[in-house]
Design a protein around this motif. Structure first.
Motif, mmCIF file in Angstrom:
data_model
loop_
_atom_site.group_PDB
_atom_site.id
_atom_site.type_symbol
_atom_site.label_atom_id
_atom_site.label_comp_id
_atom_site.label_asym_id
_atom_site.label_seq_id
_atom_site.Cartn_x
_atom_site.Cartn_y
_atom_site.Cartn_z
ATOM 1 N N GLU A 262 84.292 -12.044 73.564
ATOM 2 C CA GLU A 262 83.509 -13.279 73.437
ATOM 3 C C GLU A 262 82.009 -13.025 73.545
ATOM 4 O O GLU A 262 81.204 -13.888 73.173
ATOM 5 N N LYS A 263 81.629 -11.869 74.043
ATOM 6 C CA LYS A 263 80.207 -11.550 74.193
ATOM 7 C C LYS A 263 79.666 -10.739 73.010
ATOM 8 O O LYS A 263 78.496 -10.342 73.015
ATOM 9 N N TYR A 264 80.490 -10.517 72.025
ATOM 10 C CA TYR A 264 80.074 -9.757 70.839
ATOM 11 C C TYR A 264 79.015 -10.540 70.068
ATOM 12 O O TYR A 264 79.176 -11.741 69.812
ATOM 13 N N ASP A 265 77.920 -9.873 69.701
ATOM 14 C CA ASP A 265 76.836 -10.554 69.000
ATOM 15 C C ASP A 265 76.480 -9.889 67.675
ATOM 16 O O ASP A 265 75.367 -10.018 67.180
ATOM 17 N N GLY A 266 77.457 -9.175 67.095
ATOM 18 C CA GLY A 266 77.238 -8.540 65.807
ATOM 19 C C GLY A 266 77.742 -9.384 64.653
ATOM 20 O O GLY A 266 78.057 -10.575 64.805
ATOM 21 N N ASP A 267 77.827 -8.749 63.476
ATOM 22 C CA ASP A 267 78.204 -9.453 62.246
ATOM 23 C C ASP A 267 79.666 -9.263 61.868
ATOM 24 O O ASP A 267 80.068 -9.681 60.775
ATOM 25 N N ASP A 268 80.438 -8.627 62.737
ATOM 26 C CA ASP A 268 81.824 -8.319 62.400
ATOM 27 C C ASP A 268 82.764 -8.894 63.455
ATOM 28 O O ASP A 268 83.686 -8.231 63.932
ATOM 29 N N ALA A 269 82.533 -10.147 63.825
ATOM 30 C CA ALA A 269 83.273 -10.779 64.918
ATOM 31 C C ALA A 269 84.746 -10.955 64.566
ATOM 32 O O ALA A 269 85.121 -11.124 63.401
#
Length: 602
Positions: A262-269
């Motif tokens: 849930e803390k992922y902030d990239g473009d490949d969620a």
């Protein structure tokens, strides 16, 4: 300054067999509604090949493709390069680089990083890239992707002018395509603020890695922590991630639970909340799970291609997953007894003549494997491939094999097994260091769990036995095979293996640029059999510097003719069965799975 663009390898289209879009739109409305309500996916791992590594620093015996795929869901690489989008090329949405710019003289590459954070809120910085370089440079003796003169040896300076910029200076001019597809993809930024330490109670200090002793101490600490599989889901080290998933479960049997980060902030969620990676001891056990509905994305034996409707009627699409790969048996050239025999080219030529690749591909693999005659992947074809490799220098010909051996002093003993009766180095003798009375009796250690693999080696054994070459077949789980075949010298006790097979799903998968320095280069960590040939080394070296296709073609020709390994049919990674409604499953020819792209229709 100039920014590189996609080159020849990036434009290498993934063929219909190599990357197949899922036909998910034919389900009934009730099936679609059921799929839309799903928040999890059950994915079947290869039979008898359980995960045993997640640390983004590979060591011997830990480079199985499923290990690497899991690692990539947790820690994104500096540069991602694969075929998951339908063609081989950079997948910028799945990496940490923003821009990659080569200098006019191609000696320096400047990489600006995306504005990203680790799961603990700390920013991803150039110091994280430098930590990777420091650790790998200080531990090339154990880093499994090492090949002398290549990464990291070919980087003379790692500069970090600011927190978001890395400047790499190379020792000479290289083919930019090779650098991007085969070298920069090896770099995985590491959380320097959390990992730059050599003990649990130490305060992380990236400066420690800049010393030789410090780099070794940190590396050894991380590797030791990685060997404790039981703590993968709880060790604080492995909770500091930047990928689309976190690892929340890892059992002794090899079952893995990935949960959306849930803390992922990239473009490949990720779209799927939970991905369960399920281990099986055999293909039969996995197929039973498919039939029972316990698996959403699995595989079937190649015999299933004869009647795909039996799986389609259960709501699965049947899709072969072809790879950009080669398959082979490495010879142990340092085996204390057979090493001198394997070092004779005529012996390798004779044995290659005894492998009926076409028959094995068609009858045993049911067309789910294709013949492979050299070091460059043959499917799909590319301009890297030589005409000589395509033509098969050593077609199935038992008579030619018998002649080669007889002409070099091998005759059948009382038990029918060929033995050297004319030792020496003459043209009609057995060859250097081959002793009188030495039998041509070989042992193959094959990975277990596959009926196709078992049947292939039964066929090879039969043909070899008829030719007077005694063959013993042993089998073991994939992890056991890989952990048993480290490069060795004849005086080492663990140098008793001869020909290992770890290629049920392909032996080696390349990036977009299929140079072979990591596999066949003298002293390379994945050159298990310790093959060494100055001419081949030169050709591989040249292929990394030149953009002329003829250079790679010369390497292809030489490798096909001089047989650093025994070439075998190259199977698909697997024959996949994919539940209707599961979308985003374009099958990567590099044999990596990308669960963050999966979703249920609806």
């Amino acid at each position: 300054m100039r920014t590189t663009h996609a080159g020849r390898a990036a434009r290498l289209a993934v063929g219909a067999a190599a990357a197949v879009a899922l036909l998910a739109g034919c389900s009934t409305s009730s099936g679609a509604d059921e799929a839309a309500a799903r928040t999890d996916v059950n994915y079947a791992l290869p039979a008898n090949a359980t995960p045993n590594w997640i640390v983004p620093l590979g060591i011997a015996g830990k480079l199985a493709t499923h290990n690497s795929a899991i690692t990539r869901t947790l820690w994104e690489p500096l540069v991602a390069y694969d075929g998951s989008e339908g063609e081989m090329g950079r997948v910028a949405s799945a990496d940490l680089a923003d821009e990659i710019t080569f200098s006019d003289d191609s000696r320096t590459v400047t990489i600006t990083l995306d504005d990203r954070t680790w799961s603990d809120g700390e920013p991803v910085t150039s110091a994280d890239v430098k930590l990777w370089f420091d650790l790998v440079k200080g531990n090339t003796d154990v880093w499994a992707s090492y090949s002398e003169g290549r990464m990291p040896d070919n980087v003379t300076e790692v500069a970090t002018p600011d927190e978001k910029t890395v400047e790499l200076t190379f020792d000479k001019v290289y083919n930019p395509e090779w650098l991007q597809a085969s070298q920069l993809t090896l770099v995985v930024p590491l959380p320097s603020h959390a990992w730059a330490k050599s003990a649990d109670d130490e305060t992380p200090d990236p400066a420690l890695a800049e010393t030789e002793d410090g780099a070794k101490a940190i590396f050894e600490y991380l590797i030791a922590q990685g060997e404790d599989l039981g703590t993968y889901a709880t060790n604080p080290l492995w909770q500091t991630i930047n990928g689309p998933y976190s690892l929340t479960g890892f059992t002794d049997s090899g079952q893995v639970e990935l949960t959306k980060n849930e803390k992922y902030d990239g473009d490949d969620a990720a779209s799927i909340e939970t991905v369960n990676l399920l281990p099986y001891t055999s293909t039969d056990a996995e197929v039973n799970a498919v039939r029972s509905g316990a698996v959403d994305y699995g595989y079937i034996p190649t015999t299933g291609l004869d009647a795909p409707e039996q799986y389609e009627s259960l709501g699965f699409a049947v899709e072969p997953w072809a790879g950009w790969s080669i398959t082979y048996l490495p010879y142990n050239f340092n085996h204390p007894e057979l090493g001198p025999v394997y070092r004779q080219l005529y012996v390798r030529q004779a044995l290659q003549h005894l492998v009926d690749q076409e028959q094995i591909s068609d009858v045993i693999w049911k067309g789910a494997a294709l013949p492979g005659y050299g070091p460059v992947p043959q499917n799909p074809e590319s301009d890297f491939l030589s005409e000589e490799q395509k033509a098969n220098p050593y077609p199935f010909d038992p008579e030619a094999a018998a002649t080669l051996l007889a002409d070099h002093g091998w005759t059948a003993g009382s038990d029918g097994v060929l033995e050297c009766t004319s030792p020496g180095t003459g043209d009609d003798q057995c060859g250097e260091d081959v002793e009188k009375g030495q039998q041509l009796a070989i042992t193959i250690l094959a990975q277990s769990g596959s009926a196709e693999t078992d049947n292939m080696f039964a066929e090879i054994k039969s043909t070899f036995d008829q030719a007077g070459v005694a063959v013993t077949i042993e089998s073991a789980p994939l992890n056991t095979v890989l952990s048993s075949i480290a490069p060795c010298t004849a005086d080492q006790a663990d140098c008793d293996w001869q020909l290992p097979f770890f290629g049920t799903a392909g032996s080696w998968y390349f990036g977009g640029y299929p140079s072979g320095e990591r596999v066949f280069g003298t002293g390379a960590a994945s050159n298990f059999g310790s093959y060494s040939d100055d001419e081949l080394d030169t050709l591989m070296h040249d292929s990394t510097e030149s953009t002329d296709p003829s250079v790679m073609q010369a390497y292809s020709k030489y490798g096909a003719e001089n047989l650093p390994v025994m070439w075998l049919p190259n199977p698909v990674y697997q024959v996949s069965v994919i539940k209707e409604g599961l979308e985003g499953t374009t099958q990567d020819p590099l044999a990596s799975f990308h669960p963050q792209r999966w979703s249920w229709a609806g």
